[in-house]
Design a protein around this motif. Structure first.
Motif, mmCIF file in Angstrom:
data_model
loop_
_atom_site.group_PDB
_atom_site.id
_atom_site.type_symbol
_atom_site.label_atom_id
_atom_site.label_comp_id
_atom_site.label_asym_id
_atom_site.label_seq_id
_atom_site.Cartn_x
_atom_site.Cartn_y
_atom_site.Cartn_z
ATOM 1 N N PRO A 34 0.821 -1.222 0.000
ATOM 2 C CA PRO A 34 0.000 0.000 0.000
ATOM 3 C C PRO A 34 0.855 1.273 0.000
ATOM 4 O O PRO A 34 0.475 2.274 -0.610
ATOM 5 N N ASN A 35 2.009 1.218 0.654
ATOM 6 C CA ASN A 35 2.894 2.379 0.691
ATOM 7 C C ASN A 35 3.697 2.542 -0.597
ATOM 8 O O ASN A 35 3.948 3.650 -1.042
ATOM 9 N N ILE A 36 4.116 1.431 -1.182
ATOM 10 C CA ILE A 36 4.954 1.492 -2.381
ATOM 11 C C ILE A 36 4.139 1.823 -3.619
ATOM 12 O O ILE A 36 4.561 2.614 -4.464
ATOM 13 N N PHE A 37 2.972 1.220 -3.748
ATOM 14 C CA PHE A 37 2.207 1.333 -4.990
ATOM 15 C C PHE A 37 0.948 2.171 -4.852
ATOM 16 O O PHE A 37 0.182 2.287 -5.802
ATOM 17 N N GLY A 38 0.718 2.755 -3.698
ATOM 18 C CA GLY A 38 -0.533 3.455 -3.419
ATOM 19 C C GLY A 38 -0.822 4.653 -4.290
ATOM 20 O O GLY A 38 -1.969 4.885 -4.659
ATOM 21 N N ASP A 39 0.193 5.433 -4.626
ATOM 22 C CA ASP A 39 -0.040 6.620 -5.460
ATOM 23 C C ASP A 39 1.166 6.865 -6.373
ATOM 24 O O ASP A 39 1.830 7.881 -6.302
ATOM 25 N N ALA A 40 1.412 5.861 -7.218
ATOM 26 C CA ALA A 40 2.526 5.977 -8.165
ATOM 27 C C ALA A 40 2.310 7.202 -9.052
ATOM 28 O O ALA A 40 1.169 7.533 -9.361
ATOM 29 N N PRO A 41 3.345 7.904 -9.413
ATOM 30 C CA PRO A 41 4.763 7.630 -9.240
ATOM 31 C C PRO A 41 5.375 8.196 -7.961
ATOM 32 O O PRO A 41 6.500 7.858 -7.619
ATOM 33 N N GLU A 42 4.629 9.020 -7.220
ATOM 34 C CA GLU A 42 5.181 9.610 -6.001
ATOM 35 C C GLU A 42 5.576 8.532 -4.990
ATOM 36 O O GLU A 42 6.634 8.604 -4.357
ATOM 37 N N SER A 43 4.722 7.528 -4.825
ATOM 38 C CA SER A 43 5.017 6.469 -3.858
ATOM 39 C C SER A 43 6.229 5.637 -4.280
ATOM 40 O O SER A 43 6.969 5.121 -3.425
ATOM 41 N N LEU A 44 6.474 5.514 -5.564
ATOM 42 C CA LEU A 44 7.665 4.792 -6.034
ATOM 43 C C LEU A 44 8.929 5.557 -5.673
ATOM 44 O O LEU A 44 9.943 4.956 -5.294
ATOM 45 N N SER A 45 8.872 6.870 -5.770
ATOM 46 C CA SER A 45 10.020 7.693 -5.371
ATOM 47 C C SER A 45 10.292 7.562 -3.878
ATOM 48 O O SER A 45 11.443 7.445 -3.454
ATOM 49 N N ARG A 46 9.231 7.583 -3.068
ATOM 50 C CA ARG A 46 9.407 7.405 -1.615
ATOM 51 C C ARG A 46 9.999 6.024 -1.305
ATOM 52 O O ARG A 46 10.838 5.885 -0.426
ATOM 53 N N ALA A 47 9.538 5.009 -2.038
ATOM 54 C CA ALA A 47 10.058 3.652 -1.823
ATOM 55 C C ALA A 47 11.540 3.587 -2.153
ATOM 56 O O ALA A 47 12.318 2.937 -1.434
ATOM 57 N N ARG A 48 11.965 4.249 -3.212
ATOM 58 C CA ARG A 48 13.394 4.290 -3.557
ATOM 59 C C ARG A 48 14.198 4.895 -2.415
ATOM 60 O O ARG A 48 15.282 4.421 -2.093
ATOM 61 N N GLU A 49 13.678 5.967 -1.833
ATOM 62 C CA GLU A 49 14.372 6.624 -0.728
ATOM 63 C C GLU A 49 14.387 5.755 0.528
ATOM 64 O O GLU A 49 15.376 5.714 1.250
ATOM 65 N N PHE A 50 13.298 5.059 0.782
ATOM 66 C CA PHE A 50 13.170 4.251 1.999
ATOM 67 C C PHE A 50 14.027 2.988 1.948
ATOM 68 O O PHE A 50 14.650 2.613 2.929
ATOM 69 N N MET A 51 14.062 2.322 0.822
ATOM 70 C CA MET A 51 14.721 1.018 0.732
ATOM 71 C C MET A 51 16.184 1.130 0.299
ATOM 72 O O MET A 51 16.664 0.359 -0.523
ATOM 73 N N VAL A 52 16.897 2.041 0.927
ATOM 74 C CA VAL A 52 18.304 2.237 0.609
ATOM 75 C C VAL A 52 19.162 1.176 1.305
ATOM 76 O O VAL A 52 20.033 0.564 0.689
ATOM 77 N N ALA A 53 18.921 0.929 2.561
ATOM 78 C CA ALA A 53 19.746 -0.021 3.325
ATOM 79 C C ALA A 53 19.392 -1.471 3.021
ATOM 80 O O ALA A 53 20.218 -2.360 3.218
ATOM 81 N N GLU A 133 -0.024 -3.386 -12.686
ATOM 82 C CA GLU A 133 0.289 -4.740 -13.172
ATOM 83 C C GLU A 133 1.061 -5.530 -12.126
ATOM 84 O O GLU A 133 0.797 -6.714 -11.900
ATOM 85 N N PHE A 134 2.003 -4.864 -11.486
ATOM 86 C CA PHE A 134 2.817 -5.515 -10.466
ATOM 87 C C PHE A 134 1.948 -6.006 -9.316
ATOM 88 O O PHE A 134 2.057 -7.153 -8.886
ATOM 89 N N VAL A 135 1.075 -5.151 -8.832
ATOM 90 C CA VAL A 135 0.193 -5.512 -7.721
ATOM 91 C C VAL A 135 -0.751 -6.641 -8.132
ATOM 92 O O VAL A 135 -0.970 -7.588 -7.368
ATOM 93 N N ALA A 136 -1.290 -6.583 -9.333
ATOM 94 C CA ALA A 136 -2.195 -7.645 -9.796
ATOM 95 C C ALA A 136 -1.455 -8.974 -9.921
ATOM 96 O O ALA A 136 -1.952 -10.019 -9.481
ATOM 97 N N GLY A 137 -0.271 -8.962 -10.472
ATOM 98 C CA GLY A 137 0.518 -10.183 -10.617
ATOM 99 C C GLY A 137 1.010 -10.745 -9.305
ATOM 100 O O GLY A 137 1.291 -11.939 -9.182
ATOM 101 N N HIS A 138 1.100 -9.882 -8.332
ATOM 102 C CA HIS A 138 1.570 -10.304 -7.017
ATOM 103 C C HIS A 138 0.699 -11.403 -6.415
ATOM 104 O O HIS A 138 1.184 -12.256 -5.678
#
Length: 175
Positions: A34-53, A133-138
């Protein structure tokens, strides 16, 4: 170590790793997606920043390799037992099809688009489409993990039942 003991250990490891994989995918579904794909493309940018480590790509490949190795070992150890063979082969085939092949063919290209390609490479509309598509295929991956875990656990239960000590009247002996 006896073959029976080794088979028991391998089956427990297979069940444990397949359930960890399924649980991880299920947790991603409700906590991360829900956080990664909730409001793409903004949420994708946040996910990139969050999943650094670290992120799912650090966790699932080694765990998936453990499930595959456990499946191969369990297949070899149980091949002569027809009551177990197809449960293990079914678990292995489901995992490889739904978790590895489907991921490689369906998810990995979409991960490249959403998380590897430089920001701004793709239009917001296209990123929303790819995220959907990613969420549906998941759901295929989630169902595959559930089936893999259920088949592996069934094999373990059958093994335990087949190898349990018996009393003279055929009942399971106390341990």
């Amino acid at each position: 170590m006896s073959r029976a003991r080794l088979t028991w250990i391998v089956l427990v490891v297979l069940v444990w790793t397949s359930m960890l994989s399924f649980g991880g995918v299920a947790a991603e579904t409700v906590m991360l997606y829900p956080n990664i794909f909730g409001d793409a493309p903004e949420s994708l940018s946040r996910a990139r920043e969050f999943m650094v480590a670290g992120g799912p790509s650090d966790y699932f490949p080694p765990l998936g390799a453990a499930v595959v190795v456990g499946s191969l070992a369990a297949t070899v150890l149980t091949w002569r037992n027809q009551r177990l063979r197809w449960w293990i082969v079914g678990a292995a085939a489901t995992f490889v099809a739904c978790e590895f092949l489907f991921s490689a063919l369906f998810f990995w290209p979409r991960n490249e688009i959403m998380f590897v390609d430089p920001v701004g490479t793709h239009s917001p509309e296209y990123l929303r489409q790819v995220a959907a598509e990613f969420v549906a295929g998941h759901w295929v991956r989630l169902a595959g993990g559930a089936v893999t875990s259920a088949l592996a656990f069934t094999a373990l239960l059958r093994w335990a039942r087949d190898t349990a000590p018996r009393t003279a009247d055929g009942a399971e002996a106390p341990r």
